[in-house]
Scaffold this active site. Structure first.
Site, PDB file in Angstrom:
ATOM      1  N   SER A 261      -8.852  47.504  49.672  1.00 26.18           N
ATOM      2  CA  SER A 261      -8.128  48.418  48.775  1.00 26.18           C
ATOM      3  C   SER A 261      -9.051  48.409  47.496  1.00 26.18           C
ATOM      4  O   SER A 261     -10.041  48.651  47.516  1.00 26.18           O
ATOM      5  CB  SER A 261      -6.533  47.615  48.550  1.00 26.18           C
ATOM      6  OG  SER A 261      -5.936  48.795  47.822  1.00 26.18           O
ATOM      7  N   HIS A 402      -2.188  50.639  55.408  1.00 25.80           N
ATOM      8  CA  HIS A 402      -2.766  49.983  54.532  1.00 25.80           C
ATOM      9  C   HIS A 402      -2.808  48.529  54.485  1.00 25.80           C
ATOM     10  O   HIS A 402      -1.947  48.146  54.013  1.00 25.80           O
ATOM     11  CB  HIS A 402      -2.350  50.618  53.067  1.00 25.80           C
ATOM     12  CG  HIS A 402      -3.434  50.329  51.909  1.00 25.80           C
ATOM     13  ND1 HIS A 402      -4.763  50.869  51.897  1.00 25.80           N
ATOM     14  CD2 HIS A 402      -3.283  49.480  50.870  1.00 25.80           C
ATOM     15  CE1 HIS A 402      -5.169  50.275  50.864  1.00 25.80           C
ATOM     16  NE2 HIS A 402      -4.482  49.609  50.308  1.00 25.80           N
TER      17      HIS A 402
END
Length: 421
Positions: A261, A402
């Protein structure tokens, strides 16, 4: 005052809702745009050799990213001292060596300290290492009771038991699923991790991280072309590498920069700015990381700069809702890592990070790798889910969201065994 605060908060939430409600997830709505050629200089000169790339094109691209995206570090800041806070040659039930090393930096009458947690195989040789930041403290990546809990500021997280911006025992081991420690050790690699909030707390406040050590007199925030938090975190990774060069248990020539991320954006910038990193991994890094900004798919420059104004330099704001004005794109960031091995990974359920944009970025960076005789992502057709492409430039898109999974680590280790180790 309370009414005004509530009103301001409501406006912020409304703006975020509006931005996300207008987010494009439709491939047919991606605007047409020209891919900036990584091998064409800003004055139109075509780069035809490695020498020309390294002497002409690479420096000007790096300078643009420094001045207009991540920000330039004002001056060097080296390790003042390091201290081994704790070590155990029989950690993890006798499986590993563990070290907890504190690096100290001093300047402008201020001091910064951060701690590297290191696990190494018990093999009595210099080990290659995966180096990456964690989001909620070194103690969250393992159930190991000996891992020290940081006293640095942290974002509150109810599910982790983090209140009043303070890390506690309750969050120990909360992120073990993201760090395949046993797999990494079994493959003959070490793992080193740092709580990113010790280098620079993840909030729009430049008074309590490393930035203040390099301010000029009367300065209280970076200048428009100076470093944001991503560049600061990248700096911290490079200083960890400085320490590794002194550690007789670590092969500092085989350290792989890893990040997920926003910390995937960080690992990419660390790899681009410090060529000592032997390989670089971007896990779901998205906007401002691996994905192409000009696609305006998922998170955009306007949204990321509004939500996280401290991540990039202030000069980057001029490209919000104005991506077409960018003379570069993120595939050129990836190209700065050449010829070293690079792995870009996406998740099918993470459209916010634009998996296709991440894939295409790896593809368009490949022509620079080809200059060096290295193979990358030679096709524009995305691979099927869970069918990775392993070359010097590698890519996979997996099922799921994610996150970082064992599937990701299995592939990173296979790739590293071939192209790094």
């Amino acid at each position: 005052m309370k009414l005004l605060t509530c009103f301001v908060c409501s406006l912020f939430v409304l703006s975020m809702y509006t931005a996300q409600s207008q987010t494009n997830y439709d491939e047919s709505m991606v605007p047409s745009f020209e891919i900036p050629d990584p091998l064409l200089t800003f004055n139109g000169e075509k780069i035809k050799s490695v020498k020309e790339w390294e002497k002409i094109r690479r420096p000007e691209l790096l300078q643009f990213f420094e001045n207009n995206v991540y920000g330039k570090i004002p001056k060097s800041l080296k390790i003042d001292s390091y201290t081994i806070l704790e070590q155990d040659d029989n950690a993890l039930n006798g499986k590993a060596k563990r070290k907890q090393v504190e690096l100290t930096f001093k300047n402008n009458g201020k001091t910064l300290r951060y701690t590297i947690l290191i696990y190494l195989p018990k093999n009595n040789v210099k080990n290659p290492v995966f180096l990456g930041y964690n989001f909620y403290g070194n103690h969250t990546i393992t159930e190991d009771k000996a891992v020290i809990i940081s006293s640095a500021w942290a974002n509150n997280n109810e599910s982790f038991g983090i209140e009043n911006n303070t890390l506690t025992e309750e969050s120990r081991g909360k992120r073990t699923h993201r760090w395949a420690v046993d797999k990494i050790l079994d493959a003959g690699y070490g793992l080193a991790t740092i709580y990113y909030g010790e280098v620079d707390p993840d909030r729009n406040d430049f008074s309590d991280g490393v930035h203040s050590l390099l301010y000029q007199k009367s300065q209280n925030q970076p200048k428009p072309a100076e470093w944001g938090s991503i560049a600061a975190w990248s700096w911290g990774m490079a200083r960890a590498l400085d320490y590794f060069e002194k550690d007789h248990d670590i092969d500092a020539s085989k350290v792989i920069s890893f990040g997920h991320s926003r910390l995937g954006k960080t690992s990419l910038w660390a790899g681009a700015t410090d060529q000592r990193f032997a390989g670089v991994i971007s896990n779901n890094s998205g906007c401002g990381g691996a994905t192409l900004s000009k696609r305006k798919f998922g998170e955009t420059l306007a949204v990321i700069n509004e939500r996280f104004p401290h991540w990039f330099c202030d000069n980057f704001n001029q490209y919000g809702n104005n991506e077409e004005a960018l003379p570069i794109d993120q595939h050129q960031l990836l190209s700065l890592i050449a010829p070293r091995p690079l792995y870009v990974a996406s998740a099918e359920g993470d459209q916010w990070a634009d998996p296709r944009g991440e894939f295409l970025s790896a593809h368009y960076a490949t022509q620079v790798y080809n200059l060096y005789g290295k193979k990358g992502i030679e096709t524009m057709e995305m691979p099927k889910v869970n069918e990775p492409i392993h070359n010097t430039v590698s890519y996979h898109i997996r099922t799921g969201k994610h996150d970082v999974t064992d599937y990701d680590w299995d592939n990173y280790i296979k790739w590293a065994n071939v192209f790094v180790k």
